[in-house]
Enzyme design. Sequence first.
Site, short mmCIF file in Angstrom:
data_model
loop_
_atom_site.label_atom_id
_atom_site.label_comp_id
_atom_site.label_asym_id
_atom_site.label_seq_id
_atom_site.Cartn_x
_atom_site.Cartn_y
_atom_site.Cartn_z
N THR A 14 -0.82 -32.59 -15.97
CA THR A 14 0.15 -33.33 -16.80
C THR A 14 0.96 -34.31 -15.97
O THR A 14 0.99 -35.52 -16.25
CB THR A 14 1.11 -32.32 -17.48
OG1 THR A 14 0.32 -31.34 -18.15
CG2 THR A 14 2.02 -33.00 -18.46
N VAL A 15 1.63 -33.81 -14.92
CA VAL A 15 2.51 -34.69 -14.13
C VAL A 15 1.67 -35.64 -13.26
O VAL A 15 1.99 -36.83 -13.14
CB VAL A 15 3.47 -33.85 -13.25
CG1 VAL A 15 4.36 -34.75 -12.42
CG2 VAL A 15 4.32 -32.93 -14.13
N LYS A 106 8.72 -26.25 -7.61
CA LYS A 106 9.95 -25.46 -7.44
C LYS A 106 9.67 -24.05 -6.96
O LYS A 106 10.43 -23.49 -6.19
CB LYS A 106 10.75 -25.43 -8.74
CG LYS A 106 9.99 -24.89 -9.96
CD LYS A 106 9.55 -25.98 -10.88
CE LYS A 106 8.41 -25.55 -11.77
NZ LYS A 106 8.34 -26.28 -13.01
N GLU A 130 12.43 -34.30 -5.53
CA GLU A 130 13.24 -34.62 -6.73
C GLU A 130 12.61 -34.08 -8.01
O GLU A 130 13.31 -33.63 -8.92
CB GLU A 130 13.40 -36.14 -6.83
CG GLU A 130 14.32 -36.61 -7.92
CD GLU A 130 15.75 -36.13 -7.71
OE1 GLU A 130 16.13 -35.18 -8.41
OE2 GLU A 130 16.47 -36.68 -6.87
N VAL A 133 13.17 -30.11 -9.86
CA VAL A 133 14.26 -29.58 -10.69
C VAL A 133 14.67 -30.61 -11.75
O VAL A 133 14.92 -31.77 -11.43
CB VAL A 133 15.50 -29.25 -9.83
CG1 VAL A 133 16.62 -28.69 -10.69
CG2 VAL A 133 15.16 -28.27 -8.72
N GLY A 135 13.20 -32.21 -14.14
CA GLY A 135 12.33 -33.33 -14.53
C GLY A 135 12.88 -34.68 -14.13
O GLY A 135 13.02 -34.99 -12.95
N GLU A 191 4.97 -23.95 -18.33
CA GLU A 191 4.16 -23.69 -17.15
C GLU A 191 2.78 -23.21 -17.58
O GLU A 191 2.59 -22.75 -18.71
CB GLU A 191 4.81 -22.60 -16.29
CG GLU A 191 6.17 -22.96 -15.76
CD GLU A 191 6.13 -24.20 -14.86
OE1 GLU A 191 5.47 -24.16 -13.82
OE2 GLU A 191 6.76 -25.20 -15.22
N LYS A 206 14.49 -23.02 -9.90
CA LYS A 206 15.21 -24.30 -9.82
C LYS A 206 16.64 -24.08 -9.32
O LYS A 206 17.16 -24.88 -8.54
CB LYS A 206 15.20 -24.98 -11.19
CG LYS A 206 13.81 -25.46 -11.59
CD LYS A 206 13.75 -25.83 -13.06
CE LYS A 206 12.37 -26.33 -13.45
NZ LYS A 206 12.17 -26.41 -14.90
N GLY A 303 7.73 -32.51 -18.84
CA GLY A 303 6.80 -33.48 -19.42
C GLY A 303 6.29 -34.46 -18.38
O GLY A 303 6.87 -34.62 -17.30
N1 HSE Z 1 8.05 -25.49 -17.46
C1 HSE Z 1 9.11 -26.31 -16.99
C2 HSE Z 1 10.15 -26.45 -18.09
C3 HSE Z 1 8.56 -27.66 -16.63
O1 HSE Z 1 9.86 -26.08 -19.23
O2 HSE Z 1 11.24 -26.89 -17.82
C4 HSE Z 1 9.49 -28.48 -15.82
O3 HSE Z 1 9.79 -27.89 -14.61
#
Ligand code: HSE
Length: 430
Positions: A14-15, A106, A130, A133, A135, A191, A206, A303
């Site tokens: 995704t990222v 994280k 960065e 934590v 997003g 996740e 985080k 996201g």
């Molecule tokens: N699973 C994490 C969340 C993704 O829902 O915040 C971002 O770290």
Amino acid sequence: MSEPLGIALLGCGTVGGGVVQLLRNRSDHLARRAGRALELRHVVVRDISKQRSCDVPRGLLTTDLAKAISDSRVNVVVELVGGTTWAKDAVLAALAAGKDVVTANKALLAEFGTEVFAAAHHHGRAIAFEGSVAGGIPIIGVLTQGLAANRITRLQGILNGTCNFVLSAMTDDKSDYNTALAEAQRLGYAEADPTLDVDGSDAAHKLAVLARVAFDVAMLPKQIERRGIVDVSPLDIRLAGELGCVIKLIADAQLHDNELTLLVAPVLVRRGTPLADVAGAYNAVRVVGDAVGDTLFYGAGAGAMPTASAVVADIIDMAIGRAQATFKAMRLWEPTTGIRLRSNDDVVSRFYIRLTVADKPGVLAEASGLLAMEQISIAEVIQHEATNDGSTALAIATHLVPAGKLRAALDRINQSDSLREPAVYYAMGL
Ligand code: HSE
């Protein structure tokens, strides 16, 4: 312009897909911001033949990690695989190969921060994180740069987008827990193993990363008291609403006299306060500093594109040399402040208690008597009509009380014959 910055990307989920999109679609803009071109040279994946949503030129895809990190044209390795096994080995190998590392991992930094930061220091390299934590909220930059002059005394946040999405859907749309969680997974917030989201582990990871940066203290996530959202029931959400609150999963760090308390737990947050209005997958982080006072940062916490925004910002900082200078100055591999961790028993708060009791005379008096034995005073009580089985929910909001005293009182209450199920409790407006 200087030489291009060569990038090896590990992982294209995704990222990773978001990062590829930004690097490919706005290369001119990024080159202007970085003072040099950012060139993607390898994308290391487990399976080249897998269908991907992102548009990676096939020639960049490889399964060969060693080849990617030993390429002399690669300056920065961007780890977006997640987890603490393969990713840890890959990050350590990249540092040993003389590459700087950008990661959004994280779990890796929370569990093995001291080891990987020390490895970076040992090899004269840097790590930027960065994206790990909150997003798209640049909270690491806030702590390392914007608020660097401050002694941070409080850090409080909604750090898990999935939990906030689920709780918001249960509150606003009366959605059921499983449907809301499935939707968070479909939207790419959760996740790979969503247990990490809903049991509070992700938020604890985080919080551990933020606490290291904000308070210069190292701890393991298991040292953070943690309760997830799995047991938050629609009834608690409704009763919280009747008390003028919404339930949020809050990560909280408080510093008093060189002692730090850390907690991840559902909290009843009063409507009308800023954290109560953070809905869906959004995150927010409140930071209190002794010079700046109260500050609040808000944005998308999960996201593809919000997290890619943070990751590419780190790549730019690496290209400029800013990330390396900050990493060297911060000395995250050897926290030095002497701040000690303290149990949450002394943290004073109001509490919400829900007792499922037999609807018979004297039950409320018995509960309030047991609370009074610990000097706990009641601020508000809600009771509805009994259900068909003769039980009823008694919601009690207390005045301020240390968490340890509240728990001691609940231990006594839980032994009462009038109780049909164990007492439920959450702090109110930490
Ligand atoms: N699973 C994490 C969340 C993704 O829902 O915040 C971002 O770290």
